[in-house]
Scaffold this active site. Sequence first.
Site, PDB file in Angstrom:
ATOM      1  N   GLU A  10       0.832  -1.186   0.007  1.00 54.08           N
ATOM      2  CA  GLU A  10       0.096   0.013  -0.042  1.00 54.08           C
ATOM      3  C   GLU A  10       0.987   1.146  -0.123  1.00 54.08           C
ATOM      4  OE1 GLU A  10      -1.718   3.266   2.334  1.00 54.08           O
ATOM      5  OE2 GLU A  10      -0.182   1.777   3.128  1.00 54.08           O
ATOM      6  N   HIS A  30      -4.620  -2.971   1.633  1.00 55.51           N
ATOM      7  CA  HIS A  30      -4.306  -2.776   3.018  1.00 55.51           C
ATOM      8  C   HIS A  30      -4.145  -3.714   3.923  1.00 55.51           C
ATOM      9  CE1 HIS A  30      -5.331   1.441   2.106  1.00 55.51           C
ATOM     10  NE2 HIS A  30      -4.995   1.850   3.407  1.00 55.51           N
ATOM     11  N   PRO A  79     -12.205   5.631   8.007  1.00 56.78           N
ATOM     12  CA  PRO A  79     -13.654   5.316   8.252  1.00 56.78           C
ATOM     13  C   PRO A  79     -13.928   6.445   9.390  1.00 56.78           C
ATOM     14  CG  PRO A  79     -12.174   3.439   8.875  1.00 56.78           C
ATOM     15  CD  PRO A  79     -11.294   4.633   8.293  1.00 56.78           C
ATOM     16  N   ASP A 117      -8.491  -5.174   7.249  1.00 57.20           N
ATOM     17  CA  ASP A 117      -7.206  -5.052   7.585  1.00 57.20           C
ATOM     18  C   ASP A 117      -7.084  -4.683   9.137  1.00 57.20           C
ATOM     19  OD1 ASP A 117      -6.816  -1.917   7.665  1.00 57.20           O
ATOM     20  OD2 ASP A 117      -8.344  -2.345   6.353  1.00 57.20           O
ATOM     21  N   GLN A 118      -8.212  -4.068   9.821  1.00 56.96           N
ATOM     22  CA  GLN A 118      -7.889  -3.824  11.176  1.00 56.96           C
ATOM     23  C   GLN A 118      -7.928  -4.891  11.917  1.00 56.96           C
ATOM     24  OE1 GLN A 118     -10.403  -0.219  12.402  1.00 56.96           O
ATOM     25  NE2 GLN A 118     -11.025  -0.113  10.180  1.00 56.96           N
ATOM     26  N   GLN A 159      -6.736   3.821  15.338  1.00 59.52           N
ATOM     27  CA  GLN A 159      -6.136   2.276  14.968  1.00 59.52           C
ATOM     28  C   GLN A 159      -4.635   2.230  15.409  1.00 59.52           C
ATOM     29  OE1 GLN A 159      -6.438   1.969  10.585  1.00 59.52           O
ATOM     30  NE2 GLN A 159      -8.416   2.452  10.424  1.00 59.52           N
TER      31      GLN A 159
END
Length: 355
Positions: free
Chosen positions: A10, A316, A127, A293-294, A100
């Site tokens: 990414e 991601h 987000p 991805d989180q 995050q």
Amino acid sequence: MLEVDGSIKEGGGQILRVATSLSCIFQKPIQITKIRAGRSKPGLRPQHLTGLELVANLCHGQLQNAHIGSTDVNFTPGHLKQGTFVADTGTAGSVCLLIQVALPCLLFADGPCKLLLKGGTNAEFAPPIDYFDMVFQPMVAKMGIHYSCDIKRRGYFPKGGGEVQIMTTPIKELQPITLLDRGEVINITGHAFVAGVLPIRVANIMADIATRVLKTQYKNIPVNIKAYQEPRNKAFGNGSGIVLVAETSTGCCIGNSSLGKRELRAEDVGQKAAEQLLDDLKHGGCVDEHLQDQLIILMALAAGKSSVRTGPITLHTETAIHVTQLLLGNQVKFQVHKDGDTNVIECEGVGFTAT
């Protein structure tokens, strides 16, 4: 000192967030090189620098060469401590991206922590804060993660000015997560909002269009999208948007959103959010593209095997897996395999516990 190539996959902020979080938790010094090398403005932007400084503050770590535009940064972590921490992007940079990078670290502090984060609560390329309340929070609760999120004031492009307070309590270890059966969609909720000088009719249009689009595919389930105007003392600047969440019979929450812009009609904002949610629901995965991805870093930290069914693997997610394996080596193992129209991500976590 482990070197992390900031231009791989990414090639942006995702690498910084995953690498610095894991560096902090495992107390591994890192050097991140070629930061955002492929971007039109390479190097650290204010939001990225704020995230690095926040993690350094959480663990009393040391940063070298950390400044706006820097393409190479060294980070030497210290020990995570409880306390109150403040981070301010000084721009409309997303507070959600600060959450995050910080939240995985705070789970293993030696006591309760309070974060006061300032910047954009509803920003592009991230987000919205509502997503963390409506989707991220109930889904990670399945791993034993509990925190509170208090939106003091919303902030929008271009000035930011939002404030969010996060309260965390430490946990002994993360539980693995198994999300393989999405079940049936039983309910779709959400809200369309306006703030500042924008009239409530803009929110009504977004809500009405989104409802109409969703009902083309889900005629027989409740769709409840509320429209509202933010009180003047609860928002800084002008902004609008819509957030949608589908709940399933197995307890999955799948969300999407769209942010209003001056050049976009309200109809287009509502339609975009609804169509993106339908795309996430079409493939049958248990998580949306944002949560996908989180979860990677949390799966790696958990004690045992996690399995998550997703739609198409995002760049991601590939990046998060790559950086996690780079930092943890043979301690962690990820596997991704195709299963019909979905993918299943499996991870044998390290079972990290704070010392």
